[in-house]
Design a protein around this motif. Structure first.
Motif, PDB file in Angstrom:
ATOM      1  N   LEU A 230      11.462 -31.802   0.728  1.00 17.35           N
ATOM      2  CA  LEU A 230      12.839 -31.235   1.713  1.00 17.35           C
ATOM      3  C   LEU A 230      13.513 -31.329   1.034  1.00 17.35           C
ATOM      4  O   LEU A 230      13.972 -32.549  -0.079  1.00 17.35           O
ATOM      5  CB  LEU A 230      12.865 -32.283   2.642  1.00 17.35           C
ATOM      6  N   TRP A 231      13.842 -30.359   0.343  1.00 15.84           N
ATOM      7  CA  TRP A 231      15.745 -29.921  -0.695  1.00 15.84           C
ATOM      8  C   TRP A 231      16.950 -29.901   0.530  1.00 15.84           C
ATOM      9  O   TRP A 231      16.709 -29.301   1.603  1.00 15.84           O
ATOM     10  CB  TRP A 231      15.743 -29.260  -1.499  1.00 15.84           C
ATOM     11  N   ILE A 232      18.071 -30.617   0.475  1.00 17.56           N
ATOM     12  CA  ILE A 232      18.760 -30.447   1.486  1.00 17.56           C
ATOM     13  C   ILE A 232      19.783 -29.496   0.144  1.00 17.56           C
ATOM     14  O   ILE A 232      20.540 -30.792  -0.177  1.00 17.56           O
ATOM     15  CB  ILE A 232      19.508 -31.340   2.215  1.00 17.56           C
ATOM     16  N   LEU A 233      20.409 -28.596   0.614  1.00 21.18           N
ATOM     17  CA  LEU A 233      21.742 -27.963  -0.186  1.00 21.18           C
ATOM     18  C   LEU A 233      22.638 -27.891   0.262  1.00 21.18           C
ATOM     19  O   LEU A 233      22.935 -26.992   1.386  1.00 21.18           O
ATOM     20  CB  LEU A 233      21.155 -26.432  -0.914  1.00 21.18           C
ATOM     21  N   GLY A 234      23.906 -29.339  -0.240  1.00 23.35           N
ATOM     22  CA  GLY A 234      25.265 -27.758   0.065  1.00 23.35           C
ATOM     23  C   GLY A 234      26.203 -29.641   0.483  1.00 23.35           C
ATOM     24  O   GLY A 234      24.845 -30.845  -0.349  1.00 23.35           O
ATOM     25  N   GLU A 235      27.171 -29.557   0.795  1.00 26.40           N
ATOM     26  CA  GLU A 235      28.398 -31.223   0.280  1.00 26.40           C
ATOM     27  C   GLU A 235      28.722 -30.995   1.756  1.00 26.40           C
ATOM     28  O   GLU A 235      29.247 -29.560   2.217  1.00 26.40           O
ATOM     29  CB  GLU A 235      28.846 -30.658  -0.820  1.00 26.40           C
TER      30      GLU A 235
END
Length: 375
Positions: A230-235
């Motif tokens: 799983l890639w989670i993109l965000g901040e």
């Protein structure tokens, strides 16, 4: 020519900000004199095409200066002085393009001639802190002539909280499909393990997006020997909590917190599936972009998903529980036939999104409503 002001806290991150850029950058500048104003000063030339005017309120460049300004801004907002001191102009239309802060600020408009429009990008009935303050918040929305919601679910949530005044309507988001396709061709900045099924989730790291429960789901998948990543993109503010959960479940080899990505599209294109774990939305920009890129989607039944995916016709809408989302992800992983079906369905659905048509509908709304205001 119609002079129009869009007010939004910032330009550089988030789905609403991206959709606003797509809208204003493709509006007819022969018909509209467009100004975008933010709270913090940004490099507008990176986001707005030539001909669009840009203003900001806070020009502080140091961390200390921005901290002092934040206190000053909150004080002036309570006193309803942000508009007369920093915004007031001679526009025909004034748009608060995001709920909460932008709506509160623009509700203090002293312009008698301007059509005042509030844009709602989520189901406010599910947003934390809204229901218990509905009476106070309703007073802000009563200052507007029209409320635009990005989906019918979001509109119904608004009506359930605040009633039918002011009039609310639905106008779909403007998504630049050509830009998405072009940017998706850029090189993927990480290596993808082709021996596993890779999922991608995109959004600010907030409670709303439900990444905490997604981490627990992938812990279960790992324990049950599913080969997944799983890639989670965000901040965002939930980063430390998510890092703690990843450490707790020993998932460093399974989940990557990739931070904010200026160009998320190579990740979406490379992934086997886009997963949305949101507790609420307005209408998901990320899911729309996934369909444009022909990527299968597994999502919670948050606001707007039926409008995008039908009754799981173009993507899998899970039951509204952690167990329901886990079950749907397993179904996707267990069946190659199902994966191919939703890949084909996503590609077909993605062809339905037309930037030109969306912009035309919104421009017609502005023209018609501004005429009514002048009568």
């Amino acid at each position: 020519m119609i002079k129009i002001l869009f007010f939004i806290p910032n330009l550089s991150s988030g789905g609403a900000e991206k959709v606003l850029r797509s809208l204003v950058n493709h509006m007819d500048q022969n018909q509209f004199d467009i100004t975008v104003q933010t709270i913090e000063k940004e490099q507008s030339e990176n986001y707005l095409v030539e001909g669009i005017h840009y203003k900001s309120i806070n020009h502080s460049r140091t961390g200390f200066g921005r901290k002092i300004f934040s206190y000053w801004f909150r004080l002036l907002a309570e006193l309803k002085l942000i508009y007369p001191l920093y915004i007031k102009g001679d526009c025909d239309i004034e748009v608060a393009y995001l709920e909460c802060d932008a709506t509160k600020v623009m509700a203090a408009s002293t312009s008698r001639k301007a059509l005042k429009v509030a844009w709602v990008h989520c189901d406010l009935s599910k947003k934390e802190g809204i229901s218990e303050n509905a009476v106070k918040i309703k007073k802000y929305y009563e200052k507007y002539d029209k409320v635009v919601c990005v989906s019918e679910d979001a509109r119904m949530g608004f009506v359930s909280l605040f009633g039918s005044e002011p009039e609310s309507l639905v106008l779909g988001n403007v998504i630049d499909e050509k830009e998405i396709l072009q940017k998706s061709e850029k090189p993927l900045p990480v290596l993808k393990d082709v021996s596993v099924k890779t999922f991608v989730a995109v959004g600010r790291l907030t409670w709303q997006k439900g990444f905490d429960r997604l981490i627990e789901i992938f812990s279960t998948l790992r324990d049950e020997k599913y080969p997944v990543h799983l890639w989670i993109l965000g901040e965002g503010p939930e980063r430390e909590n998510l890092e703690r959960l990843i450490e707790q479940y020993q998932l460093k080899d399974v989940i990557d917190l990739m931070g904010f990505q200026e160009n998320p599209y190579p990740f979406i294109k490379a992934a086997d599936c886009v997963v949305c774990s949101s507790r609420y939305e307005g209408i998901s920009t990320v899911v729309t972009e996934a369909l444009i890129l022909g990527k299968p989607v597994v999502t919670t039944p948050c606001t707007g998903m039926k409008e995008l995916l039908g009754n799981s016709e173009y993507g899998i809408i899970a039951e509204d529980t952690e167990e329901g989302l886990l079950k749907s992800i397993k179904s996707f992983l267990d069946s190659g036939e199902l994966r191919q079906h939703y890949t084909n369905a996503a590609s077909n659905r993605g062809k339905m999104f037309s930037k030109a048509n969306s912009v035309r509908v919104i421009q017609n709304f502005f023209v018609q409503e501004s005429k009514k205001k002048r009568i």
